[in-house]
Structure formats: structure tokens, C-alpha cells
Design an enzyme around this catalytic site. Structure first.
Site, PDB file in Angstrom:
ATOM      1  N   LYS A 207       6.640   3.087   6.124  1.00  0.00           N
ATOM      2  CA  LYS A 207       7.556   2.413   7.051  1.00  0.00           C
ATOM      3  C   LYS A 207       7.949   1.087   6.445  1.00  0.00           C
ATOM      4  O   LYS A 207       7.144   0.161   6.358  1.00  0.00           O
ATOM      5  CB  LYS A 207       6.863   2.200   8.397  1.00  0.00           C
ATOM      6  N   LYS A 260      10.302   6.257   6.936  1.00  0.00           N
ATOM      7  CA  LYS A 260      11.300   5.618   7.795  1.00  0.00           C
ATOM      8  C   LYS A 260      11.717   4.293   7.200  1.00  0.00           C
ATOM      9  O   LYS A 260      10.842   3.582   6.722  1.00  0.00           O
ATOM     10  CB  LYS A 260      10.680   5.503   9.179  1.00  0.00           C
TER      11      LYS A 260
HETATM   12 ZN   LIG Z   1       5.364  -1.589  16.464  1.00  0.00          ZN
END
Ligand SMILES: [Zn+2]
Length: 337
Positions: A207, A260
């Protein structure tokens, strides 16, 4: 005196027997040899859940999306399931926030309530719940604070408590997104201790810190009140570190690995596909949708083709599962054209 004309190029001498265009001649041939096919069954639609009944709050930066009370979330999930969409991923927005974000594990909070309502509504789909504190903390960070630092290890039990609350309420999958070190292990231990050995973990493993989360933060009311998330989310410049995070998460017990944003992680997806034999998910985040929606609203791109192209590229790069706000539209286009 003009120069002699060059001999005409012989295509055969260049291309020989290889003419890739042969298989592009018509739609039937292109369909036959298509390498990547999207399926609604491999898509997950995010839903933002608030408390109460019959409440629907449109999200300005996410056209067509709204924060929904659990009863409306259940109706929405059932509609998505009827379109063949594989699952939903729930995010909760509590009425009140406090420094430790304890609302994340409130069994009567929006997410556990919605999970029960969706189960009761009989939606045949996978129910996943995001596990983080940022929607629940008064400061908007994904972990608890020690001064102005994020306290990694003090955050872990709070994340595990939230995961157990969601598993209790019927989640098939819990998805830790805080980017705390050891979060997958903490969730696995907490779930197993609570008798939820069958609840799967979809780890937000890679992420990146990204400007593309902007619309989500409006939707979830989770903009940090100070600083940024760069001390726990990854530097966008790093790919090897992403693979390292994934290795760690597999070792800690992750069942599905996620990247992501999706479109800025295609290289990571491709490398992960060659490296790991677990399902890979990619989250096409709010800003990715916003770019398509905003450009399409101005007539600058074709919304449908852009959405299908981006999703197909994410699948081509190696994603088995795509988490996308466009799931309902994609399902419609894929099944009805
Ligand atoms: Zn968060």
C-alpha cells in the site's frame, strides 16, 4: 539526373511467415485469442457504511456512490450479488471518533451491523471488512499515537479486536490496511484464539502513500489531522520493498495479497504473480475512478472503454481479484454489453 527509386520493400522479407495481424482481423478472432477476460465474479465492490436506518449520504467526489446505513447497504449488496459481483468490502464511518479508535471493534458499529444485515438479506457473495483505525480515530491516523508518532505495537491488538468483531458478525474475509508491521500475524492470532480459524485474511501488503486516495478520505472522513501517512504507507518509488512486505505477509498467514493503488502497481502485480502462488488482489482506488469520471464528464475520454481498459490491464498484470468502485458498471457492460 534523379536518383534511382529504392526497390519496394518486400513485406515477406521482413515479416516472413509471422503476421500477428492475422489474428486481429475480426471480432471473433480477437475474442478467441484474448488472453485476459474480466469477470464480475472476481470483483469486489467497496461500500461505506454509517449508522442508523434509511440513511443515504451522497459522496461529492465519488459520483454515484454514497454512505449507506446498514439496511440500505444490505439492499445494495443484494443488488450487486444479483449482478454476479463476487463480494463487497465494507468500510465503517462511526458517529463518534476518539484517539484509540475503539469504535472499530464495537459489535454494534456500522460494519458489524451491516455484515449481519447483508447475511440476513441472503446476498450470495463474499463479505469482506476493511480493518483499520483511521475512520475511527479522532486524529485520522491508522494507528494509535505516542506523542506525534504512530505506535506500531500498541495498534496491533486494536486491529485484532476489530477483525474478531467483524468475523463474529459474519465476515468471510478481514482486510488489514493499516500498514503496521506484524498486523497479519496479530489478526491471525486474534482470530484463531476467538475460534475464527476459517476467517481469511486479505492483506493490504503493498500500500503506497498516494495522492489517489483523496476522494476516499472525503468519503470516510479519515484525513489525518496532522502530518501524513508516510511513516507507515510505502514510498511510491519502492517495488522491491513491496515484494518484501508480501513475503512477510505470506509468512504471517495472509491468504490473499493486495496491492494499492492498482494502476501505479502493475509492475508489482506482475512480479508478485511470478513469485507467489496465493491469490492476488488489486484495489483500483477512489482517485483512479475519479480520473476516469472527471475526464469522461468533460467528454475527454470514453468512460466505458477507459474503465474496461484499466480493469483489463490490472487483470493482465496478474490480479485475480479487482476491488473497484466501478464493479456495478463493469458487471453491466460485461454481461449486457
Ligand atoms: Zn487506515
Amino acid at each position: 539526373m534523379g536518383r534511382a527509386a529504392a526497390a519496394p520493400l518486400s513485406v515477406a522479407s521482413v515479416a516472413g511467415a509471422k503476421r500477428p495481424r492475422r489474428l486481429r482481423r475480426n471480432a471473433a478472432l480477437r475474442s478467441l485469442v484474448r488472453e485476459t477476460r474480466l469477470s464480475p465474479a472476481a470483483m469486489i465492490a467497496p461500500i461505506f457504511v454509517i449508522s442508523g436506518r434509511d440513511r443515504r449520504e451522497p459522496i461529492a467526489s465519488m459520483p454515484g456512490h454514497a454512505r449507506l446505513s446498514p439496511d440500505l447497504a444490505a439492499l445494495h449488496a443484494r443488488e450487486l450479488a444479483s449482478r454476479g459481483i463476487g463480494g463487497v468490502l465494507l468500510f465503517g464511518i462511526p458517529d463518534e471518533k476518539e484517539p484509540l479508535g475503539r469504535g472499530a471493534s464495537d459489535p454494534e458499529g456500522p460494519v458489524p451491523t451491516a455484515l449481519r444485515r447483508i447475511r440476513d438479506a441472503g446476498a450470495q457473495m463474499v463479505l469482506a471488512a476493511d480493518v483499520c483505525l483511521c475512520e475511527y480515530t479522532s486524529h485520522g491516523h491508522c494507528g494509535v499515537l505516542d506523542g506525534r508518532e504512530i505506535d506500531n505495537d500498541a495498534t496491533l491488538p486494536l486491529l485484532a479486536d476489530a477483525a474478531v468483531a467483524y468475523a463474529d458478525a459474519g465476515a468471510d474475509i478481514v482486510a488489514p490496511s493499516a500498514m503496521m508491521d506484524g498486523q497479519v500475524a496479530a489478526l491471525r492470532a486474534g482470530l484463531d484464539t476467538a475460534g475464527h480459524s476459517q476467517t481469511a485474511i486479505m492483506a493490504y501488503s503493498s500500500k503506497h502513500s498516494s495522492a489517489l486516495y483523496g476522494p476516499f478520505r472525503e468519503a470516510a472522513g479519515s484525513t489525518p489531522s496532522f502530518g501524513d501517512r508516510k511513516s507507515y504507507q510505502m514510498d511510491i518509488a519502492n517495488g522491491r520493498e513491496a515484494l518484501h512486505e508480501m513475503e512477510r505477509d505470506v509468512a504471517e498467514g495472509a491468504d490473499i495479497l493486495m496491492v494499492k493503488p492498482a494502476l501505479t502497481s502493475l509492475d508489482i502485480l506482475a512480479r508478485a504473480r511470478d513469485t507467489f502462488n496465493v491469490p492476488l488482489a488489486a484495489y483500483q482506488v477512489s482517485g483512479e475512478m475519479a480520473m476516469i469520471e472527471a475526464a469522461a464528464a468533460r467528454g475527454w475520454i470514453d468512460r466505458k472503454q477507459a474503465a474496461l481498459e484499466c480493469s483489463t490491464a490490472i487483470a493482465r498484470a496478474g490480479a485475480d481479484v479487482i476491488i473497484t468502485y466501478l464493479a456495478a458498471d463493469l458487471a453491466h457492460w460485461l454481461t449486457e454489453g
